[in-house]
Design an enzyme around this catalytic site. Structure first.
Site, PDB file in Angstrom:
ATOM      1  N   HIS A 133       0.823  -1.202   0.000  1.00 46.10           N
ATOM      2  CA  HIS A 133       0.000   0.000   0.000  1.00 46.10           C
ATOM      3  C   HIS A 133       0.858   1.255   0.000  1.00 46.10           C
ATOM      4  CE1 HIS A 133      -3.649   2.353   0.838  1.00 46.10           C
ATOM      5  NE2 HIS A 133      -2.879   3.087   1.621  1.00 46.10           N
ATOM      6  N   HIS A 179     -10.202   1.748  -0.544  1.00 45.43           N
ATOM      7  CA  HIS A 179     -10.349   1.243   0.822  1.00 45.43           C
ATOM      8  C   HIS A 179     -11.102  -0.086   0.747  1.00 45.43           C
ATOM      9  CE1 HIS A 179      -9.906   3.171   5.019  1.00 45.43           C
ATOM     10  NE2 HIS A 179      -8.755   3.223   4.375  1.00 45.43           N
TER      11      HIS A 179
END
Length: 737
Positions: free
Chosen positions: A42, A88
């Site tokens: 990420h 998300h």
């Protein structure tokens, strides 16, 4: 200790060896935790950076490209536009409401970190099938989370997409796009400078919510037997009212020139903010872990540094301005605490008191710039040649009930967007449900209306990319550019959210590489710079990867907003035409996938023709030459006709469709346009001058959708099926969290 711990934290043996080499010793727990989050997929893009470098990122109007919190472009009149898209996905499967809500909060902070006031959100969403109870629960929670946070913080949601498909069962995609405006002189970057300057933490207290979220959630998929409760502590909890105060405080600090640099706290929390600001500025930082205000007792230093508690910013401030900074924050009821100072040398030191003992020390750049870079193995699917030879055009016969098949391809998304406030700021000219949203472009300081507009759209199509990730991505970018043309806009910049499966699978890395190459080709052809993005990997559940799903957000400029774009509503008596090349191939279409055919081949996009089509459509919209226009994409020509008829409340009779292939094909570079009879000769002449194929389709009239020899369905029945799809599956919806 580290021998077992590093694997628990998601680091490989080779990565641990590299850390030991960097430090010249074994890392302690604090240091190892920081490397684990900063070297996660990420934060570091360690599996994708090598491919992302191929994307075109520069243009004369690009002020800030990839690598900062958001991309920024010059919109003229002293106005800059900041844009960003993020994912998300994993948090939203575990805790749908908070996962989606904090996704909205995070993307908003990315925008005002640049000095911009956020003015619009879009949310491209992907869920499992409507007949799956868990997928329905996730969808309801996500939409409620997006509305609960966005409505409360006061940023309008002006569009997006909602897709339900088997490939996202167990792994939804929750992507959020945000756009903001700022005076060009207020632009600020996320970097520290000036030895002795102070690092001031603004916003919420720090808790254990979100600890290790980027490594726990974003770097691993889900297994069938995995207990959701094990991952729930990694999901952050949001407070939109705190965020609203934080926005106003930060913008005032920037207006008064009190901030040298500023960075939001998202993935990897304080560790990310401290290391990135120091690394970008080529300086070091002493960070006092004990000074951080906490809402939980007994937090260890590694927990404080890696917590992803929401609504927090880190500002770099000259010592002489600190009192004024604290005064402004007190005015806005925003907690502000000095937690560090800028130092020489490039080391990030975690200290127990600014003059206390060191509990961790690493080169700031080693967390940020020196993360691992992997060129993972890539391999096309073993059956690729066989799959591409299996064309849906030849394999699929016409459905026995053509009307039912057609109506199953489209649904009314108002169940989603009716829960969002899309008129905040009163800037919205064209809102959700259209090809693209349009906002008035006002000066962010004076509020003066420039008379121009900002257009924005988000698009993605997993079916096209599952069949051919290269051509499918070209088609996705092309669709976005055409959507902007349908509201009279010229494309200016693109951001992407690349949602793929497990990068340790060579086929997934092949898909990603192909998608990047397709995006590169399309963006170069359209002179469209990529100014930022996000890569979300490990989107898998039960060992199955999602279909490749690159999502793009594209922003365009409307030069004159004195007239509102025509939209999709035609008038009784309008002549209906298709602008663009005929198409009857079905591979990659929704109808083919719904019929069980996931193989085949996509035709290459004629990018020169696509540019001519978009130029023609834009010119017709600006000149008033069309009374309605809608791009042909999901659902094909038939889907576009149904959506336009329902939007208009007027039916149609179409004579020139040769069969179900022409009705359901999703071939690119095509729109349906409705034209007043007296304007038709001029439109035909303009199309001829530009070399754009034009097909006369029929007439807008009556109370039925009729396609000669294929479909004849009452408009009322079509509207009922279209409107009832989501409410029947998901209930009435709610506008509160």
């Amino acid at each position: 200790m580290t021998d077992a711990l590093h694997r628990e934290l998601g680091l490989t043996d080779d990565e641990l060896a590299r850390i030991i080499e960097i430090l010249g010793r074994e890392p302690n727990h604090v240091e190892l935790a920081m490397y684990s989050v900063m070297w996660s997929e990420h934060c570091s893009y360690k599996s994708s950076r090598i491919h992302l470098k191929r994307l075109p990122t520069e243009a004369d109007h690009v002020l800030v490209g990839p690598g900062e919190n958001a991309g920024v472009i010059d919109a003229g009149d002293g106005i800059a536009v900041a844009l960003r898209i993020e994912s998300h996905n994993h948090p939203s499967y575990i805790e749908p409401y908070q996962g989606a809500a904090t996704g909205v909060g995070g993307i908003i902070r990315d925008i005002f970190t640049m000095g911009a006031r956020p003015i619009a959100i879009m949310d491209p969403l992907r869920f499992g099938p409507l007949d799956d109870p868990r997928s329905r629960w996730v969808a309801e929670g996500v939409v409620s989370g997006v509305s609960g946070y966005g409505n409360s913080v006061g940023v309008p949601n002006v569009g997006g997409e909602t897709v339900f498909d088997e490939t996202y069962k167990g792994n939804p995609l929750v992507n959020v796009f945000c756009l903001g405006v700022l005076p060009t002189e207020r632009l600020v970057l996320g970097q520290a400078s000036g030895t002795g300057n102070l690092a001031i933490l603004l916003g919420s207290t720090t808790g254990r919510d979100g600890i290790g979220g980027v490594s726990v959630l974003a770097s691993a998929g889900f297994s069938d037997d995995e207990a959701d409760a094990d991952k729930r502590p990694s999901v952050q909890v949001g407070d939109p009212f705190e965020e609203k105060r934080l926005i106003e405080a930060c913008l005032q600090l920037l207006d008064e020139g009190l901030v040298v640099g500023i960075q939001d706290l998202g993935g990897a929390g304080l560790c990310c903010a401290a290391s990135e600001t120091a690394s970008r500025g080529g300086v070091g930082m002493d960070f006092d872990v004990t000074a951080v205000p906490r809402r939980e007792e007994g937090m260890e230093p590694y927990e404080v540094m890696t917590s992803e508690s929401q609504e927090r910013m880190l500002a770099i401030v000259e010592p002489g301005e600190a009192d004024r900074v604290l005064e402004i924050c007190e005015k806005w009821e925003v907690l502000a605490t000095v937690v560090g100072k800028v130092t020489e040398g490039g080391s990030l030191r975690i200290v127990d008191g600014l003059d206390g003992p060191v509990v961790g020390e690493v080169p700031a750049s080693s967390l940020h710039d020196d993360a691992p870079l992997y060129d993972r193995p890539r391999a096309e699917p073993a059956d690729l040649s066989e799959a591409r030879a299996d064309l849906a055009d030849d394999a699929l016969e016409a459905p026995p009930d053509m009307a039912a098949a057609l109506l199953s391809l489209v649904h009314d998304a108002s169940w989603v967007y009716s829960q969002y406030d899309h008129q905040l700021f009163l800037n919205t000219v064209v809102g959700p449900g259209s090809d693209a949203a349009v906002l008035r472009l006002k000066h962010p300081t004076t509020g003066v209306d420039t008379g121009r507009g900002l257009a924005l759209t988000t698009d993605g199509n997993h079916r096209w990319c599952a069949v051919d990730p290269y051509v499918g991505t070209v088609m996705t970018v092309a669709e976005s550019v055409l959507n902007l043309a349908c509201v009279g806009a010229r494309p200016q910049a693109l951001v992407n959210c690349l949602n793929f499966g497990n990068p340790e699978h060579p086929e997934v890395m092949w898909q990603l590489s192909q998608a990047v190459d397709g995006m590169t080709e399309a963006c170069e052809a359209f002179d469209l710079p990529v100014v930022g993005g996000n890569v979300s990997l490990y989107n898998e559940s039960g060992g199955s990867n999602i279909d490749p799903t690159p999502i793009v957000g594209v922003v365009g400029l409307v030069d004159d907003l004195s007239t509102v774009p025509p939209g999709m509503s035609w008038a009784d008596g309008d002549r209906l035409v298709m602008l663009g090349p005929p198409s009857s191939w079905l591979s990659g279409s929704k109808w083919a996938f719904d019929s069980g055919h996931r193989r085949g081949s996509l035709r290459p996009v004629d990018l020169e023709l696509h540019i001519r089509v978009t130029n023609l459509v834009r010119a017709l919209v600006v000149s008033g030459g069309v009374s309605a226009v809608h791009d042909i994409s999901t659902g094909g020509l038939g889907g576009a006709l149904v959506e336009m008829a329902i939007a208009s409340g007027v039916g149609c009779t179409v004579a020139r469709v040769g069969g179900h292939g022409e009705l359901f094909s999703e071939g690119p570079s095509r729109v349906v346009a409705a034209i007043r009879p007296d304007h038709l000769p001029a439109v035909e002449a303009a199309a001829g001058d530009l070399g754009v194929p034009l097909t006369r389709l029929g007439l807008a009239h009556g109370d039925a959708i009729a396609v000669k020899g294929l479909v004849d369905v009452p408009l009322a029945a079509a509207r009922s099926a279209w409107e009832r799809c989501l409410p029947d599956a998901l209930g009435a919806g709610t506008t509160i969290g």
